[in-house]
Design an enzyme around this catalytic site. Structure first.
Site, PDB file in Angstrom:
ATOM      1  NE  ARG A   1      27.732 -18.297  33.864  1.00  0.00           N
ATOM      2  CZ  ARG A   1      29.034 -18.214  33.608  1.00  0.00           C
ATOM      3  NH1 ARG A   1      29.885 -17.967  34.600  1.00  0.00           N
ATOM      4  NH2 ARG A   1      29.487 -18.373  32.403  1.00  0.00           N
TER       5      ARG A   1
ATOM      6  CB  CYS B   1      42.698 -36.128  43.204  1.00  0.00           C
ATOM      7  SG  CYS B   1      40.920 -36.333  42.924  1.00  0.00           S
TER       8      CYS B   1
ATOM      9  CG  HIS C   1      37.671 -17.903  27.947  1.00  0.00           C
ATOM     10  ND1 HIS C   1      37.041 -16.706  27.705  1.00  0.00           N
ATOM     11  CD2 HIS C   1      38.995 -17.670  27.754  1.00  0.00           C
ATOM     12  CE1 HIS C   1      37.930 -15.793  27.367  1.00  0.00           C
ATOM     13  NE2 HIS C   1      39.133 -16.348  27.379  1.00  0.00           N
TER      14      HIS C   1
ATOM     15  CG  ASN D   1      29.034  -6.285  19.395  1.00  0.00           C
ATOM     16  OD1 ASN D   1      28.110  -5.860  20.087  1.00  0.00           O
ATOM     17  ND2 ASN D   1      30.122  -6.836  19.922  1.00  0.00           N
TER      18      ASN D   1
END
Ligand code: BJW
Length: 250
Positions: free
Chosen positions: A67, A127, A116, A213
């Protein structure tokens, strides 16, 4: 699109926009839940959860490596550019994105909240050291990438299910939704919370709400307008009309 939405956008002091994967679809980034979406082939539980990562780090790291490559090869599309233009029209503007691809910033939006995370960053789960491209190189060959300092697993700086959103991000988004005169929801199925609650919260605080949309989202019935179509085709004329309307008044 309605004259009402154009007029409201031209008049608005505060505009907030929530975006999802659909806004990047026309750049060639697959969505999550459409046919041919990312999860058509993989289950979300398998890939977007820390347990899955710990059980199958090679699979999950490989999926993100793929991705990352897709994202670095793509560019902002007319929808991203129209939203960057909208930021210059509205006196107070916040772009709230669930996307991790950085394309809004590349299009020129300055006021962006990433709910996100961002797929371009990775870090060590032990760490916290930020990982470099070189550290992640093994993922491109199906091998597990580990921290050069402590040998901990490297993960993408994104938010998986059951994880807290980045500090302050949701608070900033909620404040913008509450203050918005106009709230646009673009290219999101509105099924993942807490992001999916923002359009309705904006409506409850008095914003004029609209979604853009290709299909109706889970919150479409609660909004003032639904603009069915591709974001890259709907948004440019909408923002241009709002700018013309605003110019005509000055
Ligand atoms: C077009 C188009 C075109 C196509 N033009 N349109 C309340 C109720 C129920 C559950 C919950 C709740 N609150 C929290 C939860 C749990 C969970 C959740 O929401 N689950 C539901 C699924 C049931 N939420 C969480 O776990 C969140 N964390 C949390 O709440 O933490 C609380 C906590 C507190 C204290 C301690 C610890 C925790 C985290 C959610 C993280 C989501 N992560 C992902 C992966 C990110 C990394 C990655 O990219 O890999 O985010 S999941 C995935 O879904 C990704 C997306 O951002 C997100 C939303 O998807 P999106 O963008 O809407 O995409 P699609 O594909 O669904 O929709 C695309 C749309 O575009 C479609 O509508 C198309 O029609 C449209 N479209 N082409 C315009 N050209």
């Amino acid at each position: 699109m309605s004259d009402e939405l154009i007029r409201r956008l031209a008049d608005a002091d505060h505009v907030a926009v929530l975006t999802g994967a659909g806004v990047s679809a026309e750049s060639g980034v697959p969505t999550f839940r459409d046919e041919d979406g990312l999860w058509d082939r993989f289950s979300p539980q398998e890939l977007a959860h820390v347990d899955a990562f710990l059980e199958n780090p090679d699979l999950v790291q490989g999926w993100y490596a793929h991705r990352r490559k897709v994202v670095t090869e793509t560019e902002p599309n007319p929808a991203h550019r129209a939203l960057a233009d909208l930021e210059t029209l509205a006196p107070n503007f916040l772009l709230i994105t669930q996307n991790v691809d950085d394309l809004h910033q590349q299009a020129g939006n300055d006021n962006v909240v990433e709910l996100h995370g961002n797929i371009r960053r990775s870090y060590c789960i032990d760490c916290g050291r930020e990982a470099s491209e070189e550290d992640l190189a093994p993922t491109r060959e199906g091998k597990v990438a580990k921290c050069p300092d402590c040998d901990g697993l490297l993960r993408p700086d994104v938010v998986w299910f059951g994880e807290r959103l980045p500090e302050g991000a949701m608070e900033k988004a909620q404040q913008a939704a509450a203050a918005a005169d106009v709230f646009l929801s673009v290219g999101t199925s509105a099924v993942v919370y807490p992001a999916a609650g923002l359009p309705v919260a904006a409506a409850e605080h008095g914003a004029y709400t609209a979604e853009v949309n290709t299909g109706r989202s889970a919150v479409a019935d609660d909004l003032d307008e639904v603009l069915l179509g591709k974001a890259g085709e709907v948004l440019p004329p909408l923002v241009e009309s709002a700018r013309e309307e605003a110019d005509a008044r000055t």
